[in-house]
Design a protein around this motif. Structure first.
Motif, PDB file in Angstrom:
ATOM      1  N   ARG A 293     -36.168 -48.146 -38.708  1.00 28.31           N
ATOM      2  CA  ARG A 293     -37.061 -48.714 -37.706  1.00 28.31           C
ATOM      3  C   ARG A 293     -37.651 -47.642 -36.799  1.00 28.31           C
ATOM      4  O   ARG A 293     -38.857 -47.637 -36.538  1.00 28.31           O
TER       5      ARG A 293
ATOM      6  N   LYS B  50     -41.275 -47.204 -38.356  1.00 28.33           N
ATOM      7  CA  LYS B  50     -41.965 -48.344 -37.774  1.00 28.33           C
ATOM      8  C   LYS B  50     -42.330 -48.081 -36.312  1.00 28.33           C
ATOM      9  O   LYS B  50     -43.499 -48.088 -35.946  1.00 28.33           O
ATOM     10  N   ASN B  51     -41.333 -47.841 -35.477  1.00 31.70           N
ATOM     11  CA  ASN B  51     -41.576 -47.605 -34.045  1.00 31.70           C
ATOM     12  C   ASN B  51     -41.544 -46.120 -33.715  1.00 31.70           C
ATOM     13  O   ASN B  51     -40.946 -45.701 -32.737  1.00 31.70           O
TER      14      ASN B  51
END
Length: 556
Positions: free
Chosen positions: A428, A432-433
Motif C-alpha cells: 500500500r 498505492k499511497n
C-alpha cells in the motif's frame, strides 16, 4: 549438511523476491528533496571526477561513489538521461544485500579450531574430538552449526525484512540510511565471525564495514556507541545469569585489532578525500561532529517527541485513513529479547552472548535515537533492523515452545496472518499511497501532487516556446528542491536567492510566494502568475511571459 544448504537457498529466494518487488515502479514516486540533492551531488562527482565533502550538509560520499557503476551500466550519457530509478536501484541493491548478509550470523562459519591445527595432536585424538563435536551438533572441523542467530531465525528475519513497510519503503529511497544499516550489519556480522574463529580476515572486514559506515553518514557513531554498550551489557548479563563468559583471549590480540582499526580509518579517509583529490576531507570529517551535535540537540523544525519512532511503528492513522502498524515485528522482537535474556540452554555461550548483544544493541540504539530531539522517520531503520533480527528469533521461539508437532504447524500458520498484513501495508505505501503524506507515515516533507503539475506545465511551455528547452528559466528562491532535478533537461536555467532586473528577460520566473510583491513590481503586466505547492505549506509563484502563455493556450 542440509541446513546450511537450505539456508543459502532460502536467503537467495527471499533476496530475489525482494529485488523483484522493490525494483518495480522506481520512477513513479516524485523525487524527495533529499533524493534530488543527492542526485545533484552525484552529478557534480560524475562531471568533475572529484568529491568535496561538506561538513555541514549532505553526509558522506559512499552513496555517490556506489552510484557511479550503476549509472555507467545504465548507459546514460548525461545527467538528463538518468532517471529516478537509476539512483533508487542503488539503495534497493543494498537492501537486498542486507538480507544476504544474514548468512554471516546464521551460523559460526566453518573455521578450523586450534586443536585440529596442532601438529602434535595424534590421529586417534582427532577422531575422538570429531565424534564429540558431531554429538553436540558440530561438523568434523569443529564448527557449531547454530552458534549464531540460527538458520531458521535468519530465514524468518530475512522474510520480515522483505515485507517490512519501513524497510521496503526506504530501500527504494535514494538516501544514505540503507547503506548505513548495511555497513553497520557487515561490521556486526564480521565481528561475530572473528569472535568465533579468531581469523584476521574477519577483523579486517569488520573494520572495513565500520570505515564505510563512517564515510556514509555521521550518525554511524550512534551505532558504534550502541555496539559498545551492547557488548558490555551482554557479557555482564551472561556473567550474572550463566556464571560464566566465553574465553576472550583468542580474539583480544592487540596487533590484529590495532591493524584492523588502522585499515578502517584508511578506508574512511580514502572516501572522505574524494579518492585522494581533496585532502581537507578527512579533517572536515572530524570537524563535522561539532555541527551535528549542535543540530541534534538544538531546537528546530525537525524536533520530535521522545516516542515519535515508536508511534510510527506501533500505531499511525490520519483521519479516516487506514491504520498503519508494524506492531507484529515489535511483538516478535520482544519475544526475541526475552529468549536472549533467558539463562542459556546452549552447550556453548557464544550464541547466547550474540543474541544478548543484539538485544542490548537494539534497545540502546532505539533509546539514543529517541532521546535526540532532531528526528526524521528514516533514522528508525537502524534499530528496526535489530528488531527484525530479534523478531526472527521470537518467531522461531514461539513455534518451538509448542509441545507437539501439530501445534507447531498450527502456530506457524497463524503467524502468517499478521505477516500477510505487513506485506499488504508494504504494498500500500510503496505502490498505492506513495505520494499522499496523509496516508503514508514514512513520507516526510514530500513534494505535493500539485508540484508535479508544475513540472508538466514547464514541459508544455517548452514545446511551444521558440527556444524550446533553451528558454530562460530563472528560479529566484533557495527553497526550491526538488525542482532542480526536474529542470535538469533544460539548457538555460539560473538559480538565485533574490530577484533582479534580469528577471524580466526570462520566459519563466519561479519564486517563493512571499516574494510576490517584489516580483510583480519588477515584472509588471508582461507576465501572468500561477501558484503551485512545492511541499506542505510551501507555495511557489510561477510567472510566465504573456506571449508564451498565449501561444500555450492556442496549442493546448
Amino acid at each position: 549438511m542440509m541446513q546450511p544448504r537450505l539456508l543459502r537457498l532460502g536467503l537467495l529466494l527471499i533476496a530475489a523476491g525482494a529485488l523483484l518487488i522493490w525494483a518495480r515502479g522506481l520512477n513513479e514516486r516524485p523525487m524527495h528533496q533529499d533524493e534530488a540533492i543527492g542526485a545533484d551531488k552525484f552529478h557534480s562527482l560524475w562531471e568533475t571526477k572529484k568529491y568535496v565533502y561538506d561538513p555541514v550538509e549532505y553526509h558522506g560520499p559512499t552513496l555517490n561513489y556506489f552510484t557511479l557503476p550503476v549509472v555507467w551500466m545504465s548507459g546514460a550519457k548525461s545527467y538528463a538521461q538518468t532517471s529516478e530509478g537509476t539512483y533508487r536501484i542503488v539503495t534497493v541493491l543494498f537492501g537486498v544485500g542486507l538480507i544476504l548478509l544474514l548468512r554471516l550470523v546464521a551460523d559460526g562459519g566453518r573455521e578450523s579450531p586450534p586443536q585440529l591445527a596442532d601438529k602434535n595432536v595424534r590421529p586417534t585424538e582427532i577422531a575422538v574430538l570429531d565424534y564429540g563435536r558431531r554429538k553436540h551438533g558440530q561438523d568434523a572441523r569443529g564448527t557449531d552449526r547454530r552458534p549464531g542467530l540460527g538458520w531458521a531465525e535468519s530465514l524468518c528475519a530475512g522474510a520480515l525484512m522483505a515485507i517490512s513497510p519501513a524497510m521496503s519503503f526506504y530501500a527504494r529511497y535514494y538516501i544514505h540510511e540503507m547503506l548505513l544499516v548495511f555497513f553497520i550489519f557487515l561490521a556486526i556480522g564480521s565481528g561475530w565471525r572473528y569472535s568465533q574463529s579468531g581469523k584476521k580476515r574477519w577483523a579486517l572486514l569488520c573494520a572495513i564495514g565500520l570505515g564505510m559506515a563512517y564515510a556514509t553518514k555521521e550518525t554511524w557513531v550512534l551505532s558504534l556507541v550502541a555496539m559498545g554498550v551492547g557488548i558490555g551489557l551482554a557479557l555482564l548479563w551472561t556473567k550474572m545469569v550463566d556464571r560464566s563468559v566465553p574465553e576472550a583471549r583468542p580474539i583480544l590480540r592487540w596487533k590484529v585489532l590495532v591493524g584492523a582499526g588502522i585499515v578502517g580509518l584508511v578506508v574512511a579517509a580514502i572516501f572522505f578525500s574524494g579518492l585522494f583529490t581533496n585532502w581537507r576531507g578527512p579533517i572536515d570529517a572530524v570537524k563535522t561532529y561539532l555541527t551535528y551535535v549542535q543540530r541534534g540537540t538544538g531546537a528546530g523544525e525537525h524536533d520530535k517527541p521522545f516516542d515519535y519512532y515508536l508511534r510510527l511503528l506501533l500505531y499511525w492513522k490520519y483521519g479516516k485513513g487506514p491504520i498503519h502498524s508494524e506492531a507484529f515485528i515489535v511483538f516478535l522482537a520482544i519475544v526475541g529479547v526475552a529468549r536472549a535474556l533467558w539463562p542459556s540452554l546452549e552447550e556453548r555461550l557464544g550464541r547466547a552472548v550474540f543474541l544478548r548483544f543484539l538485544a542490548f544493541h537494539t534497545i540502546g540504539l532505539m533509546l539514543i535515537y529517541s532521546a535526540i530531539p532532531y528526528k526524521t522517520p528514516w533514522c528508525l531503520l537502524g534499530f528496526l533492523h535489530g528488531m527484525i533480527l530479534l523478531a526472527g528469533v521470537g518467531a522461531v521461539t514461539i513455534v518451538r515452545v509448542m509441545p507437539h508437532l501439530a501445534l507447531r504447524y498450527i502456530v506457524a500458520g497463524i503467524l502468517f496472518v499478521p505477516a500477510g498484513q505487513l506485506a499488504y501495508q508494504a504494498w500500500r505505501i510503496n505502490f498505492k499511497n506513495y505520494q499522499d503524506q496523509r496516508l503514508n507515515p514514512y513520507l516526510y516533507s514530500t513534494p505535493t501532487r500539485n508540484f508535479m503539475d508544475l513540472v508538466t506545465r514547464l514541459e508544455d511551455l517548452a514545446k511551444v516556446s521558440p527556444y524550446r528547452r533553451s528558454m530562460l528559466i530563472r528560479v529566484v528562491t533557495s527553497d526550491c528542491w526538488p525542482l532542480p532535478w526536474y529542470l535538469r533537461g533544460f539548457e538555460n536555467v539560473e538559480y538565485w536567492n533574490t530577484s533582479s532586473a534580469r528577471d524580466s528577460i526570462a520566459s519563466v520566473v519561479i519564486g517563493a510566494r512571499l516574494m510576490e510583491p517584489e516580483l510583480e513590481e519588477r515584472l509588471g503586466d508582461k507576465f501572468i502568475v500561477e501558484h503551485y505547492g512545492l511541499r506542505p505549506q510551501v507555495v511557489l509563484s510561477v510567472y510566465v511571459e504573456k506571449k508564451l502563455w498565449e501561444e500555450f493556450l492556442k496549442k493546448r
